[in-house]
Design an enzyme around this catalytic site. Structure first.
Site, short mmCIF file in Angstrom:
data_model
loop_
_atom_site.label_atom_id
_atom_site.label_comp_id
_atom_site.label_asym_id
_atom_site.label_seq_id
_atom_site.Cartn_x
_atom_site.Cartn_y
_atom_site.Cartn_z
N GLY A 37 0.81 -1.22 0.00
CA GLY A 37 0.00 0.00 0.00
C GLY A 37 0.84 1.26 0.00
N HIS A 445 40.78 20.21 9.06
CA HIS A 445 40.99 20.20 10.51
C HIS A 445 40.06 21.20 11.18
CE1 HIS A 445 43.04 20.03 14.36
NE2 HIS A 445 43.01 21.35 14.39
#
Ligand SMILES: Cc1cc2nc3c(=O)[nH]c(=O)nc-3n(C[C@H](O)[C@H](O)[C@H](O)COP(=O)(O)OP(=O)(O)OC[C@H]3O[C@@H](n4cnc5c(N)ncnc54)[C@H](O)[C@@H]3O)c2cc1C
Length: 466
Positions: A37, A445
């Site tokens: 469904g 970083h």
């Protein structure tokens, strides 16, 4: 007269819907039949998506409860489970409707109903009101997925004895929950309910959780989950589960023959899934199954019957959504005369607990077993600045590279964002990267990804921060 298609896909999960869209993109007149469904299969409806939604919300709840320790006072944190479940259902609906939209956009015809073979070229679609239509097709792709298995003689009621489907829909937090099976689904769902307040006991027949995972990672994983309050009963077998007035009683026996009884209000049985071929009537056209009742296919996903193909959980290989999707694309391209293929050596696997666990390629145990000489590079998140800065420094990255060529053979990560970090290793492996290639790639970083770079450096014993 029945409608005619070039390809009919049976099953609208990640394998089937992706396959149908790719077929339509390639210009083939395509239909997809789905019985539940809504589109998206196990993954969107009762798998990946609702489980990740609840993992995220339960983690937020757990974090919020501990905010005051970090200087954020938000007062009394209360759980509203009904709202949480509504939020999960909303996410599922949005995504399943999204697939329906994609079908319209790509002109895939969507049939709601159960598909079965009348003959090789005639497919029956039976809807919920038992109305049948017949469609004609040149080729068919079976993508009917899998369903949970229970223990012999024990039936799911999805309230007290639940599969993963029931565990995603509990209406109250159990006081005590027994999880039978220490695989990724059991550990994810166990984590959800543990964070929300349940006392969770995992009963596992084997020595380690998440069988098949690199052992070092699996051992670390269990240590971390234990610290979070999940109880483990390893090398222990469930003998019987009996329902009673308060829930259930789970009788177990350990490797020394000691019997232990667990009284609990919910038992989650997560011991695996089985291929779903029940409603297809494949026997009527002679499609062959293997010893595990999966549909047998060749490398082009063709069954023993020409023009009938199969992909996803219903065939051999890891039962993962991205594996099903990649097979869906490959089979569509093959059907259209292209050369689709799937590289089974680079399929990542992720467990979305906290921290996450992610793996790709070979484990150390597999390399030993195949007598392949390897080097190991490892880097702990304890030495990663981002992880330390935000107090998420559990776990490590482990990279396995060929001793002679330095080619990356596998990587295993336990730590925050492991599921995202593994992608760079996947790309590297697809391009035949060496550990040095990863080590010499500039990583921003401060990021968790620097731990991957450092692990790659550590393969040649030149990590900087450890
Ligand atoms: C709790 C849980 C969490 C998971 N989490 C992850 C995860 O984080 N990552 C991941 O990669 N995988 C995850 N998985 C696994 C993933 O859901 C499956 O590997 C994936 O859905 C398989 O896709 P599929 O298309 O092969 O089959 P399915 O998704 O099972 O789809 C098959 C569809 O076919 C339909 N169907 C069956 N028979 C018929 C028929 N005769 N006619 C019409 N329709 C039919 C079914 O209704 C179903 O919708 C999870 C699974 C569970 C249960």
């Amino acid at each position: 007269m029945s409608e005619k298609f070039q390809v009919v896909v049976i099953g609208g999960g990640p394998g089937g819907y992706v396959c149908a869209i790719r077929l339509a993109q390639l210009g083939l007149k395509t239909a997809c039949i789905e019985s539940r469904g809504s589109l998206g299969g196990t993954c969107l409806n009762v798998g990946c998506i609702p489980s990740k939604n609840l993992l995220n919300l339960s983690e937020n709840y757990h974090k919020a409860k501990n905010f005051s320790k970090l200087g954020i006072d938000i007062g009394d944190v209360k759980l509203n489970l009904e709202k949480m479940m509504n939020n999960k259902d909303k996410a599922v609906t949005l995504l399943t409707k999204g697939v329906e939209f994609l079908f319209k956009k790509n002109k895939v015809t969507y049939f709601k109903g159960t598909g079965s073979f009348k003959s090789i070229n005639k497919i029956s679609v039976l809807d919920r009101k038992k109305k049948e239509i017949i469609i004609e097709t040149e080729k068919t792709v079976i993508s009917t997925g899998s369903v949970p298995v229970s223990l012999p003689g024990i039936e799911f009621d999805e309230k007290i004895i639940v599969s993963s489907t029931g565990a995603l829909m509990l209406q109250a937090v159990p006081k005590k929950m027994v999880v039978v099976g220490g695989g990724y689904i059991g550990l994810e769902m166990g984590s959800v309910w543990s964070r929300l307040g349940a006392e969770v006991h995992v009963v596992e027949f084997l020595e380690n959780i998440t069988p098949g995972m690199d052992k070092e990672i699996s051992v670390e994983f269990m240590k971390i989950l234990k610290k979070q309050g999940i109880h483990f009963h390893m090398q222990t077998k469930v003998e019987k589960i009996k329902k009673n007035a308060n829930g259930a009683s789970v009788l177990t026996i350990d490797k020394d023959g000691k019997k232990v009884n667990f009284d609990c209000d919910v038992v989650l049985i997560s011991v695996g899934r089985k291929p779903n071929t029940n409603s297809l009537k494949i026997e009527s056209i002679g499609v062959k199954l293997d010893e595990k009742k999966r549909i047998k296919t060749d490398k082009n996903f063709q069954t023993n019957i020409s023009n009938v193909y199969a992909i996803g959980d219903v065939i051999e290989g890891p039962m993962l959504a991205h594996k099903a999707e990649d097979e869906g694309i490959a089979v569509a391209e093959n059907i259209a005369g292209q050369s689709g293929h799937v590289n089974y050596d680079t399929i990542p696997g992720v467990v979305y607990t906290s921290p996450e666990v992610a793996s790709i390629g070979k484990t150390e145990e597999q390399l030993k077993e195949s007598n392949i000489k390897y080097k190991i590079g490892k880097f702990s998140f304890m030495a990663n600045s981002r992880a330390k800065a935000i107090d998420e420094a559990e776990g490590f990255v482990k990279i396995l590279a060929d001793e002679v060529t330095d080619k990356v053979l596998g990587a295993h990560i336990i730590g925050s964002h492991a599921g995202e970090l593994i992608a760079e290793i996947g790309i590297g492996m697809e391009f035949g990267a060496s550990a040095e290639d990863i080590a010499r790639t500039c990583h921003a970083h401060p990021t968790f990804s620097e731990a991957v770079k450092e692990a790659a450096l550590s393969v040649d014993k030149r990590a900087i921060h450890s």
